[in-house]
Structures are given as structure tokens and as C-alpha cells.
Scaffold this motif. Sequence first.
Motif, mmCIF file in Angstrom:
data_model
loop_
_atom_site.group_PDB
_atom_site.id
_atom_site.type_symbol
_atom_site.label_atom_id
_atom_site.label_comp_id
_atom_site.label_asym_id
_atom_site.label_seq_id
_atom_site.Cartn_x
_atom_site.Cartn_y
_atom_site.Cartn_z
ATOM 1 N N ALA A 165 0.864 -1.173 0.000
ATOM 2 C CA ALA A 165 0.000 0.000 0.000
ATOM 3 C C ALA A 165 0.905 1.227 0.000
ATOM 4 O O ALA A 165 2.014 1.200 0.544
ATOM 5 C CB ALA A 165 -0.882 -0.006 1.240
ATOM 6 N N ASP A 166 0.459 2.289 -0.653
ATOM 7 C CA ASP A 166 1.229 3.551 -0.674
ATOM 8 C C ASP A 166 2.645 3.354 -1.224
ATOM 9 O O ASP A 166 3.630 3.775 -0.623
ATOM 10 C CB ASP A 166 1.302 4.164 0.727
ATOM 11 C CG ASP A 166 -0.066 4.466 1.301
ATOM 12 O OD1 ASP A 166 -0.947 4.902 0.532
ATOM 13 O OD2 ASP A 166 -0.257 4.277 2.510
ATOM 14 N N GLN A 167 2.738 2.700 -2.384
ATOM 15 C CA GLN A 167 4.052 2.445 -2.963
ATOM 16 C C GLN A 167 4.830 3.736 -3.216
ATOM 17 O O GLN A 167 6.064 3.737 -3.219
ATOM 18 C CB GLN A 167 3.901 1.673 -4.273
ATOM 19 C CG GLN A 167 3.434 0.240 -4.092
ATOM 20 C CD GLN A 167 3.433 -0.545 -5.400
ATOM 21 O OE1 GLN A 167 4.081 -0.141 -6.363
ATOM 22 N NE2 GLN A 167 2.698 -1.647 -5.437
ATOM 23 N N HIS A 168 4.120 4.841 -3.408
ATOM 24 C CA HIS A 168 4.788 6.107 -3.703
ATOM 25 C C HIS A 168 5.578 6.626 -2.506
ATOM 26 O O HIS A 168 6.385 7.557 -2.652
ATOM 27 C CB HIS A 168 3.743 7.161 -4.119
ATOM 28 C CG HIS A 168 2.778 7.515 -3.040
ATOM 29 N ND1 HIS A 168 1.736 6.686 -2.668
ATOM 30 C CD2 HIS A 168 2.691 8.612 -2.241
ATOM 31 C CE1 HIS A 168 1.043 7.260 -1.689
ATOM 32 N NE2 HIS A 168 1.603 8.416 -1.417
ATOM 33 N N LEU A 169 5.385 6.034 -1.335
ATOM 34 C CA LEU A 169 6.113 6.468 -0.147
ATOM 35 C C LEU A 169 7.436 5.727 0.034
ATOM 36 O O LEU A 169 8.150 5.955 1.012
ATOM 37 C CB LEU A 169 5.244 6.283 1.110
ATOM 38 C CG LEU A 169 3.963 7.122 1.179
ATOM 39 C CD1 LEU A 169 3.229 6.841 2.472
ATOM 40 C CD2 LEU A 169 4.287 8.611 1.046
#
Length: 231
Positions: A191-195
Motif C-alpha cells: 500500500a502507498d508504494q509512492h512512499l
Amino acid sequence: MNLTPKQEEARTLMSSEVKHILLDGGSRSGKTFLECRQIVARALKAPKSRHAILRFKFKHVKESVGMDTLPSVFDKCFPGVEYRLNKSDWVFYLPNGSEIWLGGLDDKERTEKILGKEFATILLNECSQISWSARNLALTRLAQKCEYEYKGQTVVLPLKMYYDCNPPSKAHWAYQVFYQHREPESKQPLADQHLFGVVKINPRDNVENLAGDYIRELENQSGRMKRRFLE
């Protein structure tokens, strides 16, 4: 101190909105130096902020970071900052009230003392030696809310978790998280790979700060050693 182009790329990522950043690469590439430099900059920016540098063995973080890398960072990058080192608890105290704690995950008493606090930054040094469960335990302490003044406005210091290691095996959580973008236990996409972000940085990216024959010595190693420490 001037950064090389690859080091500047790593610094830019560490200063971005990305929360989890891995610096992955060979020996003497400057990974830990860069992360410690970033931690000191954050500590100086936000008064009374607290930061942790953790490694699997306390002896190793004390010797490599506490007695070598952090003093070198202060000397080369922040020469005007008068810090105080408490060698009983291994805490660096900065003039603005900020603190940088060193800890080893093999020392239960010291770990409990450190993880009883909240931090604005956590660095997992040589994270290929650290388990996924220990990483997740440390993550629960990434929770300190720190504010500072910037151009007349009150700004919150974003929480950051830094990681570094020599290239991990494909079975290690660091590879699965940062390269395959999946959760190591469930194997589901993160989840939230952009982080999550990674920069591969090797000794040749730090050649300006190395002894003249260091790269040549690595080039003369066996194929396996060369792949691990140089390439």
C-alpha cells in the motif's frame, strides 16, 4: 563538503515527500555518511526533535557511527555546531535541544529504553542484518510531532525512515519491499508504494572521497566480492 552527482540524487530523495528511503550499494559508497548528514540537518532544523540510528548489534553502531561517521559528519558538514556526546546512553545532544540516539537491536535493555521514546527520524543501518519484525517494531516509534519556524510560518517536520545495506538477497524483506514493492509476509502489493524509494549508490559514486587505490583494490577482487562491494 561538496556531494557527487549520485550523492546529490540520494540527498534529493531523502528531502522529498518519500517517507521510506533505501540507499543500497557497495562498500565505502558514502551511504551512511549521507544519511547521518541528513539526520543532523533535520535535527538542527527542528528544535527538540529526536532521531535514532539503529543497527543489529549495539557494538557495531557505537564503533562505526558513534565513534566514526557522526563525528566526521559534524566536522566536515557542520563545523560550527558544538554537540555533546553522552557515552553512557550514546546520545548526541545538539545546541537546539535535539537528540540523536544510537542503539543496537541485540541489546534488550537499551532497545527498550530507546523504543520507549518517539522519533522524527529512524535510520536502520545495515538493514540486511535486521528482521522484518524488528523493522516493524522500530516503525511504531516513528511518531514524534516536531514543529519549526520557516519564513514566518510554523512547519511540521515530516517523519522519515532511512535504510541502508549492501545489496540484499532476493529473499530479504528489503529487496521485496523496495524492488518488488510487496509486503514480505502477505506477499501482497505494498500500500502507498509512492512512499517508498531507493537509490543504488556504489564506491565509484564516491571516488572523490576515497583513497586513490581503493577502487583498484576492489577491482582486483574475485567476481563474487567485486559484485558485492564494488558493483
